[in-house]
Design an enzyme around this catalytic site. Structure first.
Site, PDB file in Angstrom:
ATOM      1  N   ARG A 183      42.446 -68.743 -13.798  1.00 50.10           N
ATOM      2  CA  ARG A 183      42.842 -67.450 -14.354  1.00 50.10           C
ATOM      3  C   ARG A 183      43.466 -66.571 -13.269  1.00 50.10           C
ATOM      4  NH1 ARG A 183      40.663 -65.288 -18.884  1.00 50.10           N
ATOM      5  NH2 ARG A 183      40.277 -63.297 -17.880  1.00 50.10           N
ATOM      6  N   ARG A 214      49.364 -66.673  -5.011  1.00 51.84           N
ATOM      7  CA  ARG A 214      50.703 -66.156  -4.722  1.00 51.84           C
ATOM      8  C   ARG A 214      51.011 -66.227  -3.243  1.00 51.84           C
ATOM      9  NH1 ARG A 214      49.522 -61.193  -8.239  1.00 51.84           N
ATOM     10  NH2 ARG A 214      49.690 -62.094 -10.300  1.00 51.84           N
ATOM     11  N   ARG A 238      27.371 -65.786 -20.340  1.00 47.51           N
ATOM     12  CA  ARG A 238      27.042 -64.823 -19.308  1.00 47.51           C
ATOM     13  C   ARG A 238      27.251 -63.430 -19.881  1.00 47.51           C
ATOM     14  NH1 ARG A 238      23.791 -65.849 -15.585  1.00 47.51           N
ATOM     15  NH2 ARG A 238      24.844 -64.716 -13.900  1.00 47.51           N
ATOM     16  N   ARG A 287      31.778 -56.489  -9.082  1.00 44.90           N
ATOM     17  CA  ARG A 287      32.927 -55.600  -8.865  1.00 44.90           C
ATOM     18  C   ARG A 287      32.589 -54.188  -9.301  1.00 44.90           C
ATOM     19  NH1 ARG A 287      36.673 -58.534 -13.544  1.00 44.90           N
ATOM     20  NH2 ARG A 287      35.327 -58.024 -15.289  1.00 44.90           N
ATOM     21  N   GLU A 334      29.284 -53.846 -11.918  1.00 48.38           N
ATOM     22  CA  GLU A 334      28.900 -54.892 -12.869  1.00 48.38           C
ATOM     23  C   GLU A 334      27.928 -55.883 -12.232  1.00 48.38           C
ATOM     24  OE1 GLU A 334      32.343 -56.671 -14.759  1.00 48.38           O
ATOM     25  OE2 GLU A 334      33.383 -54.749 -14.651  1.00 48.38           O
ATOM     26  N   TYR A 369      36.973 -68.620 -23.722  1.00 50.84           N
ATOM     27  CA  TYR A 369      37.131 -67.505 -22.787  1.00 50.84           C
ATOM     28  C   TYR A 369      38.546 -66.961 -22.994  1.00 50.84           C
ATOM     29  CZ  TYR A 369      36.782 -65.471 -17.969  1.00 50.84           C
ATOM     30  OH  TYR A 369      36.733 -64.671 -16.860  1.00 50.84           O
ATOM     31  N   ASP A 387      41.552 -63.896 -23.564  1.00 48.36           N
ATOM     32  CA  ASP A 387      42.007 -62.535 -23.291  1.00 48.36           C
ATOM     33  C   ASP A 387      42.373 -61.865 -24.615  1.00 48.36           C
ATOM     34  OD1 ASP A 387      41.684 -62.782 -20.567  1.00 48.36           O
ATOM     35  OD2 ASP A 387      43.724 -63.509 -20.248  1.00 48.36           O
TER      36      ASP A 387
HETATM   37  N1  UDP Z   1      36.766 -65.043  -9.282  1.00 49.57           N
HETATM   38  C1  UDP Z   1      36.208 -65.091  -8.024  1.00 49.57           C
HETATM   39  N2  UDP Z   1      36.412 -64.033  -7.185  1.00 49.57           N
HETATM   40  C2  UDP Z   1      37.103 -62.935  -7.542  1.00 49.57           C
HETATM   41  C3  UDP Z   1      37.661 -62.884  -8.832  1.00 49.57           C
HETATM   42  C4  UDP Z   1      37.457 -63.965  -9.686  1.00 49.57           C
HETATM   43  O1  UDP Z   1      35.545 -66.058  -7.656  1.00 49.57           O
HETATM   44  O2  UDP Z   1      37.215 -61.986  -6.735  1.00 49.57           O
HETATM   45  C5  UDP Z   1      36.540 -66.207 -10.181  1.00 49.57           C
HETATM   46  C6  UDP Z   1      35.202 -66.070 -10.915  1.00 49.57           C
HETATM   47  O3  UDP Z   1      34.659 -67.352 -11.145  1.00 49.57           O
HETATM   48  C7  UDP Z   1      35.650 -65.399 -12.197  1.00 49.57           C
HETATM   49  C8  UDP Z   1      36.975 -66.090 -12.471  1.00 49.57           C
HETATM   50  O4  UDP Z   1      37.555 -66.260 -11.169  1.00 49.57           O
HETATM   51  O5  UDP Z   1      34.726 -65.575 -13.230  1.00 49.57           O
HETATM   52  C9  UDP Z   1      37.922 -65.359 -13.385  1.00 49.57           C
HETATM   53  O6  UDP Z   1      38.160 -64.044 -12.882  1.00 49.57           O
HETATM   54  P1  UDP Z   1      38.717 -62.868 -13.802  1.00 49.57           P
HETATM   55  O7  UDP Z   1      39.063 -61.728 -12.913  1.00 49.57           O
HETATM   56  O8  UDP Z   1      39.781 -63.392 -14.683  1.00 49.57           O
HETATM   57  O9  UDP Z   1      37.418 -62.528 -14.652  1.00 49.57           O
HETATM   58  P2  UDP Z   1      37.215 -61.462 -15.863  1.00 49.57           P
HETATM   59  O10 UDP Z   1      38.084 -60.286 -15.562  1.00 49.57           O
HETATM   60  O11 UDP Z   1      37.555 -62.197 -17.127  1.00 49.57           O
HETATM   61  O12 UDP Z   1      35.758 -61.131 -15.745  1.00 49.57           O
END
Ligand code: UDP
Length: 375
Positions: free
Chosen positions: A172, A176, A249, A279, A302, A353, A355
């Site tokens: 996801r 880059r 989760r 985060r 979170e 999962y 969006d």
């Molecule tokens: N992920 C990670 N570190 C980060 C951001 C994401 O390891 O800083 C991994 C983690 O397993 C996460 C997944 O990438 O569940 C998808 O991240 P995304 O930001 O898409 O999660 P969402 O916003 O759907 O919670």
């Protein structure tokens, strides 16, 4: 003619309801919560700050049909979402990993994407067919970046090691090599509803053929009163968990009021440490999220947990590398195929999962197929 029952007033349910209503079908929407908008529900808190009750929802899509459809129900404003990760020494670096992230972590001074690509190639491991998230990351960005940005975060988020997770989960996040630092950089539409998601849902559900009943729990004996049911409830729960439980989760949100209104240029900071939080969101950075002039702001941290430790609030289906929950879902789908008059929709109904734009797209297609007599 009996109406159609839609279970859940989130994106999946509301989009189905709207499409059916516009085609002349009467729809009863029910939701067990006291509000519409599902997990996209937002509100303005005591600080005058718009908060997304179930975590940040950022609208982004490549699907222009979905963008045009959703714009019928709200004005939207452009918003390029940015995320930075906080490093152990307190500095922050752009996420997804880009040229600047590489320079910050490795102390390099690369100027071009070609230099960054060459560096990432040099530090990557030779894994021709990655079988899980760890192998995928090691094969593309190497051990240092994987273990810094992905290993502790994934452990907190999923209570599993990267080795146990499907590569799709971390895919996801794109990788880059240039300077672009928009989180959804590859999507041409990135925008937020001007007056929030709840208002967007109010407009979507505002139709003479749509009735909404909140705080109403689905029961199978309701089905007799309806000609069909689109159901976004957890599919395992519908079948009384007879084949076993599909895990999710969940997140606990810790809202804090802090002084000032920081002029920070990004709204979400991801934590690379092994503490409980993944985060934090500074809501006021998002457009039109500060409803009043204030001298304080709201920050939300979170804390991931099992859904059973959070009042059965299911947010994220769990996608493991061995596909075991995908197979269990497939078995429930087999049961569902034998039930007449019901179709499971949305994240919990289809155990995906997804969006927001994917849910909207799937729901437009699903409602249109049903109207065309294809079920
Ligand atoms: N992920 C990670 N570190 C980060 C951001 C994401 O390891 O800083 C991994 C983690 O397993 C996460 C997944 O990438 O569940 C998808 O991240 P995304 O930001 O898409 O999660 P969402 O916003 O759907 O919670």
């Amino acid at each position: 003619m009996k109406p159609v029952l839609v279970v859940g007033a989130g994106f999946a349910g509301a989009v189905h309801a709207r499409v059916l209503a516009e085609a002349g079908v009467s729809v009863q929407v029910i939701d067990q919560r006291a509000h519409i908008a599902g997990n996209a529900f937002d509100y303005v808190d005591g600080n005058g700050v718009r908060v997304h009750a179930y975590g940040p929802h950022l609208f982004h899509t490549k699907n222009l049909r979905v963008a045009a459809w959703v714009k019928r129900f709200s004005a939207f404003v452009p918003y390029v979402h940015k995320v930075r990760a906080r490093l152990p020494d307190g500095r922050t670096a752009p996420l997804p990993i880009n040229l600047d992230t590489v320079n910050i972590v490795f102390g390099t001074r690369f100027e071009t994407a070609a230099e960054v690509s060459a560096h990432l190639k040099a530090v990557s491991l030779p894994i021709p067919a990655p079988a899980n998230a760890a192998e995928y990351l090691y094969a593309n960005i190497g051990v240092t970046l994987t273990d810094l940005f992905f290993r502790p975060y994934t452990k907190k988020m999923w209570a599993m090691d990267l080795e146990e997770m499907a590569a799709a989960v971390v895919k996801r996040i794109p990788l880059r090599t240039g300077r672009g630092d928009g989180y959804f950089h590859d999507d041409e539409v990135q925008m937020m509803p001007l007056r929030g998601y709840t208002k967007l849902f109010e407009a979507m559900l505002d139709h003479p053929r749509i009735a909404v009943a909140l705080e109403t729990v689905f029961a199978k004996d309701m089905l007799a009163d309806y000609r069909f049911c689109f159901n976004s409830m957890p599919i395992d729960s519908y079948f009384d968990f007879c084949l076993g439980e599909l895990p999710y989760r969940s997140l606990k949100f810790h809202h804090e009021t802090e002084a000032g209104v920081p002029g920070q240029g990004w709204s979400i900071t991801n934590f690379t440490d092994a503490g409980p939080f993944t985060r934090e969101t500074l809501w006021h950075v998002m457009p039109h999220h500060l409803e009043r002039d204030v001298s304080r702001h709201t920050v939300t941290r979170e804390e991931p947990c099992d859904y059973k430790d959070n009042g059965l609030e299911r947010y994220y289906p769990v996608k493991t590398a061995d596909g075991r929950f995908g197979r269990l879902y497939g078995a429930y789908r087999g049961l569902a195929a034998r039930e007449a008059g019901i179709c499971f929709i949305g994240r919990c109904g289809t155990y995906q999962y997804l969006d927001m734009d994917q849910v909207i797209n799937q729901s437009l297609v699903s409602a249109e197929r049903w109207l065309a007599g294809v079920t």
